[in-house]
Write an enzyme that holds these catalytic residues in place. Structure first.
Site, mmCIF file in Angstrom:
data_model
loop_
_atom_site.group_PDB
_atom_site.id
_atom_site.type_symbol
_atom_site.label_atom_id
_atom_site.label_comp_id
_atom_site.label_asym_id
_atom_site.label_seq_id
_atom_site.Cartn_x
_atom_site.Cartn_y
_atom_site.Cartn_z
ATOM 1 C CB CYS A 91 104.568 -51.050 30.800
ATOM 2 S SG CYS A 91 106.183 -50.262 30.690
ATOM 3 C CG HIS A 359 108.650 -54.842 29.418
ATOM 4 N ND1 HIS A 359 107.348 -54.940 28.962
ATOM 5 C CD2 HIS A 359 108.678 -53.746 30.236
ATOM 6 C CE1 HIS A 359 106.630 -53.953 29.486
ATOM 7 N NE2 HIS A 359 107.411 -53.220 30.245
ATOM 8 C CB CYS A 389 104.724 -51.262 37.506
ATOM 9 S SG CYS A 389 106.191 -51.783 36.566
#
Length: 403
Positions: A91, A359, A389
């Site tokens: 991510c 996202h 994260c």
């Protein structure tokens, strides 16, 4: 050491990551090329203007495989002498692209880079590339592997967050995102995406649900409860790692977790000489970058230790930061960050986040840096910190200073 400056930040609107999403007709390479062209055209870049294009994307398989960065350069109007580097830190891939570019500039390896990322989650399914930590039993057993949703619920259980708290954060994210769009706060960075005929197909983040309220979210079933409590029994795996917990409290669902979307973003980074040569004014200085590894079972607590690390490395304290962008992968991630540092919630994601707008994995890190810069300029604030994260237990962060 040479300073690294941000000269521009561009992103696509985020489209729903499914077959009826507005961006679905575009491949990852095509959307990336459109973003690269926007950076090129807005800044008058010609020839070998940048050293490299560093491009993050997470699911590097199929049309997102084969060094997507180089493919995007070749499809774009950038000069073919500019190479491309595809990277994957899950991510944080888009942020890591920016941080890597900045640190290469600081070290003297080139005057300018384009860095960012892409993810077409509606075309290339998350997890379709496989992952040893999930499928190799020797590694999964050693790390007490559980899926990310279970990890988010472990955070809620470990740190005492309730479903109402998570839902309230989600409702506020939706409210802030809607207000930001109504106030045109994303106008400088978001470009309209057009089809092959030049007709507009998306100009606005498509995933948002501004009518969301506590009652709507309260009707949703916890997404990871069955996964945790039935076979293969991921809750039991988690409790082997965290035996002091009586059970895992499952509070996350589709409404308080990040949305699956398509999107891309790019940031133009260069030294002072680059700006002078191209008659560009720097918008911000990249003051510090950091990354760290964390417990792979709870997995998503990385924003806390990486923020501690970046502040320590930069000789700063949390009170030196005016604004924060903390990726809303799950509500408990942001709740834990605010709890750990006792920061004013008004300073965290003031324009909403991934719960509201989605996202797009490989792009999000670059998106939130651009969002942070826009908000620093709009609000007249000076210093901002962006952090995410990361799967398998990692964290990444960037501190920027508005100029």
């Amino acid at each position: 050491m040479t300073e690294a400056y941000i000269y521009d930040a561009v992103r696509s609107p985020r489209g729903k990551g499914r077959a009826d999403g507005a961006l679905h007709e575009l491949t990852s390479v095509a959307l990336s090329a459109k973003i690269l062209n926007a950076i090129k055209d807005r800044n008058g870049l010609t020839g070998h203007a940048v050293e490299d294009v560093i491009w993050g994307n997470v699911t590097q398989v199929g049309e997102q495989g084969g060094c997507l960065a180089r493919s995007a350069v070749l499809l774009s109007d950038l000069d073919e002498s500019i190479p491309g580097l595809a990277i994957n830190r899950f991510c944080a891939s888009g942020m890591e692209a920016v941080n890597l570019a900045a640190n290469q500039i600081k070290g003297g390896a080139g005057q300018a880079y384009i860095a960012g990322g892409v993810e077409m989650m509606g075309r290339v399914a998350m997890g379709s590339d496989g992952a040893a930590i999930a499928v190799d039993p020797t590694l999964a057993m050693k790390t007490y592997f559980v899926p990310q949703g279970i990890s988010a619920d472990i955070i809620a259980t470990e740190y005492g967050f309730t479903r109402d708290q998570a839902d309230a954060l989600a409702v506020e994210s939706q409210r802030r995102a809607a207000a930001a769009w109504a106030d045109n706060r994303f106008a400088r960075s978001v470009i309209t995406i057009t089809d092959q005929n030049g007709l507009p197909i998306l100009a606005h983040d498509e995933y948002m649900r501004p009518g969301t309220d506590m009652q709507t979210l309260g009707a949703l079933k916890a997404s990871f409860k069955d996964m945790g409590e039935s076979m293969p029994g991921f809750d039991k795996v988690a409790l082997l790692k965290y035996p002091h917990l009586e059970r895992v409290n499952h509070i996350h669902h589709a409404g308080n977790s990040s949305g699956i979307v398509d999107g891309a973003a790019a940031i133009l980074i260069g030294n002072a000489e680059f700006g002078q040569a191209h008659r560009l004014k720097p918008r911000a200085r990249i003051r510090a970058t950091a990354k760290i590894g964390t417990d792979p079972t709870i997995m998503l607590t990385g924003p806390v230790p990486v923020t501690e690390k970046i502040l320590r490395d930069a000789g700063m304290t949390i009170t030196d930061i005016d604004l924060f962008e903390v990726n809303e992968a799950f509500a408990s991630v942001v709740l834990r960050f605010m709890q750990a540092f006792d920061v004013d919630p008004a300073k965290v994601n003031p324009n909403g986040g991934s719960i509201a707008m989605g996202h797009p994995l490989g792009a999000t890190g670059a998106i939130i840096i651009g969002t942070l810069l826009d908000e620093l300029e709009r609000s007249g604030k000076s210093v901002g910190l962006a952090t995410l994260c990361i799967a398998s237990g990692m964290g990444a962060a960037t501190i920027i200073e508005r100029l």
